[in-house]
Scaffold this motif. Structure first.
Motif: not given
Lengths: 598, 598
Positions: A111, A166, A254, A257-258, A471, A473, A475-476, A478-481, B258, B261-262, B264-265, B268, B476, B579
């Motif tokens: 996604p 998503g 995203l 930001e992280l 870390h 970064l 999957y988090e 892929r589906c953000g707003l 986060l 988002n996960l 919905f990932d 999806s 984070e 966010p």
């Protein structure tokens, strides 16, 4: 296709939501205020898409970027087409407006933020043109098309997904449409649903498949036009014709930001190095973008590692050098970012993996059958030991494997932290290959840097402290707003895909260009999929592919990074990124990748 | 103390920034538009803090919550004080306004969003009262106070940190002020700088230390008043007197984004379970809040695990049951969240760890000296094998260790995935203890669930697929751009700390209450640190501590969660978080933890 909101003027947006709440039965109380606000966002788009328009030829017929002869032979019905552009209707040519259309759409692959707006743009286009049009959403990716599993898209089931992240309106999947059986099944679904068009939302491989399907249908004299939409958060579906794939903008914001938060965490607590692996297996665009956004102490770019033939020990040394240099300034903290695919670009790891794949495919001598690569060989022994959690046995198998490698590779395997050696030897994909993508390269590097620094400490060349936190970064993001950009871009691409289908174009990728300008100024149209293709050797076959764009080390984005990175390595001039905003000065900011490339 | 902005009316904010850009020499071009916008945010606060105010007694002298006799004996000079509240000056009592003050401030422990605004509030208070006041920022945490390392806080160096995340204006550290030497050194710095007050920004332990220092100084008849400010993203510094610790709000909003988002990932891509470990070692407030924000398929709460005496295999079974149940509905994906400290709350793991700590402390019989726990014993053997990456030797040592455990613990150790068994036996802190906090419990659970499901598959009770991706959401969330709430709350606490010092109060924690109302309606004052204390057995000594607040299973927050979680487990009604915004409807939303507790 019942219409409610698409035909309403959106002036009184609050009223619409208040009544929609009842009409549509959305459990809005489960939504955050932000998700609600975003439901009401109206994507911006070029005015030409609002009224009557024509799709006109915008170039001479295009050749493939390479291997034109072979591509031409493989795609006789959809090759050598011109670029097309959507323009205001000029009075000439047919006005196709008003024809009811039947269109299918599917998501392919991982996604990316904005996908739902492709559906929304397409839906609104169809609904505005003719309320008798129908939109079918295939479920679970390409397999939904092959198996004929779909749902009707209506305003009722679409509304709550507008401007939301998503792919869960339809789900997605990684099934390819490649074999004759798959192609026939997909075609059969198109015929049964009497589809005028099919929109495939995907990355380079999915769009190659889209082209194969377009060719198949054209050859069979089917009427369904196949149109691709460029999706991938990695940003590697980008070329002379395509300025951006959707999802990259939101994901990078995203991740940035992280990483920025982690950078300030490092300099606040003053005791650890954060090692962050970012998505991007084939290309380092995300890492490069996040570097420009955040100013980390080090950003490793796979393409540069490959170009400079940097081996794993060389990269470890490079990081250890930075740690030593910073330590001399009293700084025992920092942030280092690297792309997912990094180790695959290192020449020594590449050799090791190739050798391991060969060794693992070898049969045990007692076994005569050559057909089944997974039975009774090194691979299975490794498997069994691993599954049983039998550590002794694992050690034995690894040692046996090591004996069959070249000296260089055996040494490298021996130098790896034990857990990684185990993983490389034991963890294989269904084809029996080493699962390079599962290697947690940020941990590998952190552990090896620690070991190297212990050595330097004993030699007296390092006096500081070193502690790493790792870390991933991925999957988090892929589906953000979706960002305003991804909302606009996807909505526009959805309309454009509809427009191309309406005008009978097939084997095209929908596109918008001039993306650093206001959306109202974007130019829109389509580029033939074959024009982006070349042949590549894959799994022993010459295969047509849409090339992934990797970081261009001579290009302005990498050069900007190269110019500044030395300053970032010691000074801790991290950039404060913060959560992506939908209002205010920064809400419509693009990525540096877009701005600088322009 | 040069004043520029603190005394300016902020009406023409853009002008201020434009001239400040030159005046202050901030490299603003390195700032994102959002970071700049946030520089201009003006924290909201109760009107009483703007003018002349008095600090009046608001209760009878308070006893400790428990063990009052012992607490009283340990803190004779700062115990049994009343709560105090800041109110408009009523004409009675002395007006202390205008007295120039000399105050120090330091950050203690892990960073939390909002810390810089404590400094800003304190600075603005001091500057507004008297331009001759001085504020000293101790560097690198409590060690800065002990070693006398500090910097003068001026508008020039403070301005760029207003409303920004991190603790990097001063840095932080975990040094305790405990021993007589440390106390004497800290006192000496206070005397040398002639401090009227010292503000310690920290969690439960740091505030206990603050109280010890307040007592020490009072006993020595020093003039420095010591005031604590409640900080911790974990949200466990919360009690009858304190409604919130700062940083929790911002951190939870990021983690919730986060996890959302996960979620919905997961729905999806429809192929993996995301296992997310969230910060919160001693208490599960973050996990509980994030569960309410996101509606995951499962949220494991440490306090409930402890209350129900759930062992590791029981928790594994519980998750496997969920996976089976969802699989029967065709769902082979989902999201599961758990707190950092989870395994420490499981009775079987607790026993194993206690036994391991004992075994590791045992001497090898050939070695006679009992004084040095780390020499030549099991612990060192394990260490050496680990450091050498000697897998054979590791296996041997673990087996030897297992023989010295009870049957239950040996079985448990044997049932763990090998890497975790190695980690438990090999990875120890400087005191030789098992490093429980380093156990990646999300991986442990994911691996064990996978194994359990393989077993069920063979038994025919599970027919689905299971694939897990693990995440740790922690660092984070500590240095993000502070939410409006954390900006306001911290700024107010900074002013309150100044007010308490101005009025000669020591051994208090600054507080604001009524936090679910608008900041203009908050009531502000201080609560004696000893009133929140009790005695606890730590490292073999009776020690005064401020109790951490754990999740109250009878409380409204947990009960709300309990009521809804069954619905979330199968339905995938995830909540879209997105966010954190600084403008719009949701910008001033509080956490559910705050809203529901009210």
């Amino acid at each position: 296709m019942p219409l409610t909101l698409a035909t309403l003027p959106f002036e009184k947006e609050k009223d619409v939501v208040d009544s929609s709440r009842k009409i549509l039965g959305i459990r809005l109380e489960k939504h955050t205020p932000l998700a609600l606000e975003r439901l009401l966002y109206r994507p911006r788009c070029p005015p030409v898409l609002r009224g009557a328009f024509t799709v006109h030829r915008a170039s001479a017929p295009l050749k493939a970027i390479d291997d034109d002869k072979q591509i031409s032979a493989m795609f006789p019905h959809v090759h050598h087409k011109p670029m097309v552009e959507i323009g205001f209707h000029d009075g000439e040519g047919p006005v196709t407006i008003g024809k009811p259309l039947r269109v299918g759409i599917l998501f392919s692959g991982g996604p990316a933020s904005g996908g739902h707006n492709v559906v929304a743009g397409l839906y609104d286009f169809l609904a505005t043109r003719n309320v008798s049009s129908a939109l079918f959403g295939f479920l679970g990716g390409p397999s939904g098309l092959i198996e004929g599993k779909y749902k009707d898209i209506t305003e009722e089931n679409l509304f709550r997904f507008r401007n939301q992240g998503g792919f869960h309106l339809l789900g997605s999947g990684r099934t390819k449409i490649e074999t004759q059986e798959q192609l026939a099944a997909a075609f059969s679904t198109c015929e049964r649903l009497n589809l005028d068009g099919l929109v495939i939302v995907g990355g380079d491989d999915s769009n190659t498949n889209a082209c194969v399907l377009a060719e198949y249908i054209a050859k069979k004299r089917g009427k369904t036009c196949v149109i691709g939409v460029p999706k991938t958060i990695d940003g590697d579906l980008r070329n002379a014709y395509i300025e951006a794939s959707f999802g990259f903008d939101t994901a990078c914001k995203l991740y940035a930001e992280l990483v920025s938060n982690l950078a300030f965490d490092a300099v606040s607590a003053q005791k650890v190095y954060h090692f962050c692996r970012l998505m991007g297996r084939s290309a380092s665009h995300i890492t490069l973008e996040v570097a420009l956004q955040t100013h980390p102490n080090m950003a490793i770019i796979s393409e540069e590692v490959a170009a400079h033939k940097q081996t794993l020990p060389m990269v470890v040394d490079m990081i250890a050098d930075l740690v030593c240099e910073r330590s001399a300034l009293g700084k025992n903290h920092g942030v280092i970012i690297l792309p997912e695919g990094l180790v695959e670009f290192m020449p020594d790891i590449k050799s090791l993996i190739n050798e391991l794949n060969e060794v693992l495919a070898q049969k045990a001598s007692v076994n005569g059958t050559a057909a089944d690569a997974s039975s009774m060989g090194m691979a299975e022994e490794a498997d069994e030991a691993n599954a049983l959690g039998d550590v002794d046995e694992s050690v034995r198998v690894i040692r046996e494997i090591a004996r069959k490698l070249s000296k260089e590779s055996a040494d490298l395997l021996g130098a790896l932290p034990p857990a990684f050696a185990v993983q490389l030897c034991m963890d294989r994909d269904p084809h029996g290959n080493v699962q390079v993508s599962k290697i947690e390269s940020e941990r590998l590097l952190a552990e090896m840097v620690e070991k190297e620094l212990e050595k330097r400490k004993q030699e007296g060349t390092f006096r500081g402290k070193f502690s790493a936190v790792t870390h991933f970064l991925g999957y988090e993001g892929r589906c953000g707003l979706p960002s305003n950009f991804d909302c606009n871009y996807c909505y526009v691409l959805g309309i454009v895909a509809g427009g191309l289908i309406e005008n009978g174009h097939t084997g095209y990728l929908a596109r918008a260009i001039g993306l650093t300008q206001a959306p109202e100024l974007w130019r829109v149209g389509g580029v033939p999929l074959t024009a982006m293709m070349r042949m590549e050797r894959r799994k022993g076959h010459d295969t047509p592919v849409i090339s992934k764009s990797v970081v261009d080390m001579a290009g302005p984005v990498f050069q900007t990074f190269k110019k500044d990175r030395q300053n970032w390595s010691l000074s801790d001039e991290f950039r404060i990124v913060g959560p992506m905003q939908f209002y205010g000065d920064g809400a419509d900011a693009l990525t540096f990748t877009m701005e600088i490339s322009e």
